[in-house]
Write an enzyme that holds these catalytic residues in place. Structure first.
Site: not given
Ligand code: LUZ
Ligand code: MOS
Length: 758
Positions: A226, A304, A706
């Site tokens: 990423e 997160r 995920e």
């Protein structure tokens, strides 16, 4: 529809970066990286390396025309270390040679003199010394402080989870080639083509419009590409800019493991309080995230973790604080779950701890505290569409949890050397990039005059099957044979300003943009047909490439209509744009509605432990999963199986090991163990929950990338359960991974008092 890449993969015909036919004169880059984890560069002597035949040049920070800066969220990471090094494996220079082999030889000839500084590898130590990537953040709901006195039971402890190597089969790499006028095209193995383009532009001091990034597919990403696919692409492009020759940089496996960051290890504290009837009244947790030497994506990962601190439970009083701690390790980065799994491991540890002390089964506590519609998450979003209770009943009716417990107890009472254990692992995972502006995507669709279709989106295919899903959407909207649709490479000149393919959101965001583009084109074609028949567009239908008017089959076929539209000079190209509605988040208040929706599920894990050897074997994992309405069962089941096994690997065998000098010890595939076919559970049963799905999901097919990884967390607690059946004195340490060595120690650990007696 089968994954359209399946055949190419198994026949070895799929093209990865290193398979792209090279242009004559292509040069190869090898990275020279810091041997020490922290220090001041006193001197580097490249002279011997430069005289090696076949070495063209060695690029350092001095050769950079723009900014020597690759930091995405915070500008705190140099492409090439200039004065100081902050982790072992930090790039210092790029050797450009006629072959990789020559580059590796040259690397051995570089002499570097570093004045060593203090090395920190432990996040708690970093926090004590105020080495933070950014100030800590706290999510709060209710009032924990005044809740403790009302609690009947309170438990406190620590839970640690280790990092995880991404181990994408295709290592990091890029191939950059010079175009005319100083423009550059980069083929990159990246989840974020725009990130590569943006950072390359910054470092090379040129417009983003002069850099084209193209991605055909990745041999796996898992978050590791990423952000961290960028530096190699930038280095290759820098080589092109300076030499005007094609430059390829592909990391060897050991270089990849040493140079790149991994899943963040976390060390965390928890305090959990229950009422008499075992409702969770209050939960406090502090996360110490091991960020490594630069921010990379750590602030977003940390966020997160906070979002998932309470996993699938409603807790009225919560205080969760997170520190992103700066250490002298390679900057840790995105990894499937993106901090969520680390947060969930802590609350599951707290529940396991409580269950043990209360003498109840952990699943009773879990079931007793499941989140319901209308409950508030600690970040302010009100839960809706919660499927947990339904999922739990589904699990009970299909697999009878109490019967499983009884059978296991019976087995354990009649066996001395082998013991069984089980666990339940509920998962609630928020879907959307937590940074609201990232939740947008575009798609570009061309219908060619022969009726075939070319589709470009911002989605990067990395094995997850997103191209198959994009193809399905196109074929479905047009009612066209999928063979007539081509998925183009992901290219920044066709689809610009893309978010990385990440956050489980790629199919949703790009799929919705694509759906819009196709729908707009379809409407245009229907209008054209309506004109032809003197009807209205609502009278026109296209089914299996045949045009129907007012329900009557006509002799106009899809091809005819396309050509007709072209001759009428109707545009057969459309750009779709999608931005997730409704989502928002206010970072000052730490409240909002950050997620389009949540994905829910539950895993029942059963394990057998060999109590002589300390080895273990998963008997089965039974999963009830909320797919919504899956648009491609085989792709989605594949994601569940892969995610589960990757999660099990993280929890049970993958042991990243750095010494206190910040040197990676688990630096190759002989010292780092990932799950193989033998460690896969004997039985994996996936039951899709019967549900209507969610309109925010593409074709009501919920994100699936995920969430299943977190089913693997159940593995840790199933092992615990089995170990305790053998050794009732076993003291939980809650430090994943639960390796075979740790199992063995746990089996034969004796209590403090016995130790004194003996
Ligand atoms: N990447 C990112 C992610 O930039 N933001 C996110 O929220 C996220 N979530 C999961 C995985 N990658
Ligand atoms: Mo990811 S961890 O969705 O790149």
């Amino acid at each position: 529809m089968k994954n359209i890449d399946a055949k190419g993969h198994v026949t070895g015909k799929s093209i990865y970066v290193d398979d792209i036919p090279t242009i004559n004169g292509t040069l190869y880059g090898v990275i020279f990286d810091s041997p020490l984890a922290h220090g001041h560069i006193e001197s580097v002597d490249y002279s011997k390396a430069l005289t090696l035949p076949g070495v063209i040049t060695i690029l350092t920070h001095e050769d950079i025309p723009g900014e020597n800066q690759i930091g995405g969220i915070i500008p705190d990471e140099e492409l090439f270390a200039s004065k100081d090094v902050h982790f072992a494996g930090q790039p210092i220079a790029l050797i450009i040679a006629e072959s990789n082999q020559i580059g590796f030889e040259a690397r051995k000839l570089i002499d570097i003199n570093i004045l060593e500084k203090e090395v920190i590898v432990d996040p708690r130590e970093a926090q004590k010394k105020d080495q933070l990537i950014l100030p800590p953040r706290t999510f709060e709901l209710g009032d924990t402080e005044n809740s403790w006195e009302k609690c009947a039971h309170i438990f406190e402890g620590q839970a640690d989870s280790n990092g995880q190597e991404h181990l994408y089969i295709e290592t990091q790499g890029a191939y950059a080639i010079p175009l005319e006028n100083g423009h550059i095209r980069i083929s990159s193995s990246t989840q974020g083509p725009t990130a590569v383009q943006r950072i390359t532009a910054r470092v090379l001091n040129m417009g983003m419009n002069k850099i084209e990034v193209d991605v055909v597919r990745l041999g796996g990403g898992f978050g590791g590409k990423e952000d961290q696919a960028t530096p190699w692409a930038v280095m290759a492009a820098l080589g092109v800019q300076i030499l005007n020759k094609p430059v390829k940089v592909i990391l060897s496996r050991m270089d990849d493991m040493r140079l790149t960051g991994k899943r963040h290890p976390y060390s965390s504290d928890y305090k959990i309080g229950f009422s008499k009837d075992l409702k969770i009244m209050a939960y406090e947790t502090t996360f110490f995230q091991n960020a490594g030497a630069a921010a990379d994506l750590s602030p977003a990962v940390m966020e997160r973790t906070l979002f998932h601190a309470t996993n699938s439970y409603f807790i009225p009083n919560v205080k969760a604080t997170a520190y992103s701690c700066k250490t002298n390790l390679p900057p840790n980065t995105a990894f499937r779950g993106f901090g969520g799994p680390q947060g969930m491991f802590v609350i599951e540890s707290a529940l396991a701890h409580a269950a043990q002390e209360l003498g109840v089964s952990a699943y009773q506590l879990q079931k007793n505290n499941l989140l319901k519609n209308g409950n508030e998450f600690p970040y302010g979003q009100i839960a809706d569409g919660v499927e947990l209770t339904k999922i739990w009943s589904e699990m009970e009716s299909k697999f009878d949890i109490e019967a499983v417990e009884k059978e296991i107890n019976y087995f354990n009472s009649s066996n001395t050397d082998i013991k069984k254990g089980f666990s339940l692992m509920p998962v609630t995972f928020g879907i959307s990039f937590t940074k609201t502006p990232m939740n947008q995507a575009r798609a570009l669709v061309h219908i060619y005059t022969d009726g075939s279709v070319g589709v470009s989106t911002g989605a990067v295919e990395m094995g997850q099957g997103v191209n198959t899903k994009m193809l399905q959407i196109t074929a479905q909207v047009f009612s066209l044979d999928p063979k007539r649709v081509r998925l183009e490479s992901t290219n920044t000149t066709r689809v610009a300003n893309t978010s990385p393919s990440a956050a489980s959101s790629t199919a949703d965001l790009n799929g919705k943009a694509l759906h819009q583009a196709c729908s707009a084109l379809l409407e245009r074609l229907k209008n054209c047909a309506a004109d032809h028949f003197g009807a209205q567009s609502k009278d026109i239908e296209i089914k299996s490439e045949t045009i129907y008017c007012q329900g009557e089959r006509t002799d106009i076929r899809w091809n005819d209509l396309v050509l007709m539209a072209f001759l009428k000079r109707i545009c057969l190209t459309e750009n779709g744009h999608y931005a997730t509605p409704r989502i928002n988040f206010n970072m000052e208040k730490e409240k909002g509605h950050p997620f389009a929706y949540h994905v829910y599920g539950l895993a029942l894990t059963e394990i057998t432990v060999d109590c002589i050897r300390g080895t273990s074997q998963f008997d089965s994992v039974k999963i009830v999963h909320d797919f919504g309405k899956t648009m491609n069962p085989s792709v989605d089941f594949g994601q569940i199986e892969g995610g589960l096994v990757q999660g099990i690997g993280w929890m049970t065998m993958e042991e990243i090991s750095y010494n206190d000098k910040g040197q990676l010890l688990s630096n190759s595939l002989s010292t780092y163990k990932v799950p193989d076919i033998y460690s896969v559970p004997k039985d994996v049963i996936i039951e899709p929950l019967k549900t209507e799905g969610n309109d925010m999901a593409i074709l009501k097919s919920k994100a699936v990338g995920e969430p299943p990884l977190m089913y693997g967390i159940g593995a840790y607690f199933a092992i615990e359960n089995a170990v305790r059946a053998f050794n009732p004195n076993f003291n939980s340490t809650f430090d994943a991974p639960f390796t075979h060595e740790k199992i063995l120690m746990g089996l034969y650990e004796i209590s403090e008092s016995e130790r004194v007696d003996s």
